[in-house]
Design a protein around this motif. Structure first.
Motif, short mmCIF file in Angstrom:
data_model
loop_
_atom_site.label_atom_id
_atom_site.label_comp_id
_atom_site.label_asym_id
_atom_site.label_seq_id
_atom_site.Cartn_x
_atom_site.Cartn_y
_atom_site.Cartn_z
N LEU A 86 0.83 -0.86 -0.22
CA LEU A 86 0.27 -0.16 -0.66
C LEU A 86 1.10 1.19 -0.04
O LEU A 86 0.44 2.62 0.34
CB LEU A 86 -0.93 0.22 1.29
N SER A 87 2.02 1.26 0.05
CA SER A 87 3.47 2.60 0.57
C SER A 87 2.51 3.25 -1.10
O SER A 87 2.59 2.79 -1.97
CB SER A 87 4.20 2.27 0.81
N GLY A 189 2.13 8.08 7.64
CA GLY A 189 3.75 8.80 8.15
C GLY A 189 4.60 8.31 5.91
O GLY A 189 4.74 9.58 5.52
N SER A 190 4.35 7.83 5.63
CA SER A 190 4.43 7.53 4.28
C SER A 190 4.05 8.03 3.00
O SER A 190 4.38 8.59 2.28
CB SER A 190 4.17 5.73 3.83
N TYR A 191 2.33 8.77 3.20
CA TYR A 191 1.99 9.41 1.91
C TYR A 191 2.37 10.47 2.04
O TYR A 191 2.89 11.85 1.61
CB TYR A 191 0.36 9.43 1.98
N LEU A 192 2.77 11.13 3.59
CA LEU A 192 3.09 12.64 4.26
C LEU A 192 4.26 12.89 3.49
O LEU A 192 4.72 13.85 2.68
CB LEU A 192 2.87 12.59 5.46
N ASP A 193 5.54 11.49 3.56
CA ASP A 193 6.13 12.04 2.87
C ASP A 193 6.74 12.49 1.93
O ASP A 193 6.96 12.59 0.93
CB ASP A 193 7.47 10.75 3.74
N SER A 214 9.44 0.82 8.19
CA SER A 214 10.17 1.31 9.27
C SER A 214 8.71 2.25 10.34
O SER A 214 8.20 2.55 9.43
CB SER A 214 10.88 2.75 8.71
N PRO A 215 9.46 2.44 11.77
CA PRO A 215 8.29 2.81 12.38
C PRO A 215 7.69 4.28 11.65
O PRO A 215 8.95 5.06 11.30
CB PRO A 215 9.51 2.85 13.75
N PRO A 216 6.78 4.52 12.18
CA PRO A 216 6.11 5.68 12.12
C PRO A 216 7.08 6.95 13.09
O PRO A 216 7.23 6.94 14.26
CB PRO A 216 4.94 5.68 12.35
N ARG A 219 6.97 12.45 13.21
CA ARG A 219 5.10 13.88 12.33
C ARG A 219 3.66 13.31 12.32
O ARG A 219 2.90 13.71 11.96
CB ARG A 219 6.47 13.78 10.70
N SER A 220 3.91 11.81 11.29
CA SER A 220 3.14 11.59 11.15
C SER A 220 2.41 10.73 12.10
O SER A 220 0.75 11.41 12.20
CB SER A 220 3.75 9.94 10.44
N ALA A 221 2.71 10.37 13.81
CA ALA A 221 2.02 10.13 14.84
C ALA A 221 1.28 11.55 14.98
O ALA A 221 -0.31 11.50 15.51
CB ALA A 221 2.88 9.92 15.98
N SER A 222 1.97 12.99 15.17
CA SER A 222 1.56 14.14 15.14
C SER A 222 0.20 14.24 14.07
O SER A 222 -1.24 14.82 14.80
CB SER A 222 2.00 15.32 15.03
N PHE A 223 0.37 14.20 13.28
CA PHE A 223 -1.09 14.10 12.12
C PHE A 223 -1.37 13.85 12.29
O PHE A 223 -2.83 14.50 12.27
CB PHE A 223 0.11 13.83 10.53
#
Length: 270
Positions: A86-87, A189-193, A214-216, A219-223
């Motif tokens: 899904l990445s 996180g992957s989509y954000l990056d 990879s561990p989130p 940034r992705s956790a906050s988002f």
């Protein structure tokens, strides 16, 4: 063909894909779907695309793969397989981009949208500050609004991904799930990056390097925290969109449009 036998008719292929996705574990489906995506024609992929996305994110009324309950601690191997599938550079997005180049559309039920937005669209109007729905409403011969909007493959996928978080699908005994180490957070996180990089410009639709799990990031956790607390599909679908799908095959225009749509559908605040 391994996993999903070749069928003579598209309806049979669709039924086979739906049956296999309903009966097989998600990681096993990823291997079979990758083979299908890489070997079937665009016409055949078109007929199964909606069924695949709906089975992953629960758009057919079911639970789907429930990525909020998939984490690397329980089964790292399966977690990695699904994440990579899904990445942004995975097989699923390859399928999305392939179908988008053909200018194909898919019906997205208005019943899946928030009540206020649904009511506005059912009245044949558009949100005052959004052009996202221009040319997407469908009208009957008597002038009534049909119960769906038409989206291209990228829009359909991103809408489904975002909406899967707003529809309760987590069993009561799993309500303690964390927002840090589950697959949904990792995908955010992957989509954000990919679509909203902190440095440089958004990459093209087919990155050279594939992603590995990879561990989130923080940034992705906050988002994701703001994504949940802001009730995303109440505000995200009302943000203005300066771009419709680019009519010309301009890679730069597509990159900007993909990033802008992701921003709009993610519920990020201005």
């Amino acid at each position: 063909m391994a996993g999903f036998p070749q069928q003579s008719y598209h309806v049979s292929l669709q039924m086979q894909v739906q049956a296999d996705m309903a009966s097989k574990p998600a990681a096993q489906c990823c291997h079979a779907l990758t083979h299908l995506i890489d070997n079937y024609s665009t016409k055949e992929l078109h007929c199964v695309f909606k069924a695949i996305v709906d089975n992953i994110y629960g758009g057919n009324g079911g639970v789907g793969w429930n990525p909020r309950l998939v984490n690397s601690r329980d089964n790292y191997a399966d977690y990695t397989v699904i994440h990579n599938f899904l990445s942004p550079s995975g097989p699923m997005m390859r399928m999305v981009y392939k179908l988008q180049t053909e200018n194909l559309s898919y019906p997205f039920s208005l019943q899946r949208l928030p009540a206020l937005l649904r009511r506005v669209l059912m009245e044949g109007r558009f949100p005052d500050d959004s052009t996202l729905y221009t040319n997407k409403l469908q009208f009957s011969s008597k002038g009534y609004v049909n119960n769906c909007i038409l989206l291209n493959s990228f829009e359909y996928y991103i809408f489904s991904f975002a909406l899967s978080l707003t529809i309760p699908k987590v069993p009561a005994h799993h309500q303690h799930f964390t927002t840090i180490d589950n697959l949904y957070t990792a995908l955010v996180g992957s989509y954000l990056d990919h679509f909203l990089p902190t440095t440089g410009s958004p990459p093209g639709p087919f990155p050279i390097c594939s992603l590995t799990s990879s561990p989130p990031s923080a940034r992705s956790a906050s988002f994701l925290h703001s994504f949940i607390s802001s009730n995303p599909f109440t505000s995200l679908l009302k943000r203005p969109s300066g771009h419709q799908t680019p009519a010309v095959q301009d890679p730069a225009a597509h990159q900007i449009w993909h990033s802008e749509l992701f921003l709009q559908v993610s519920g990020l605040k201005s």
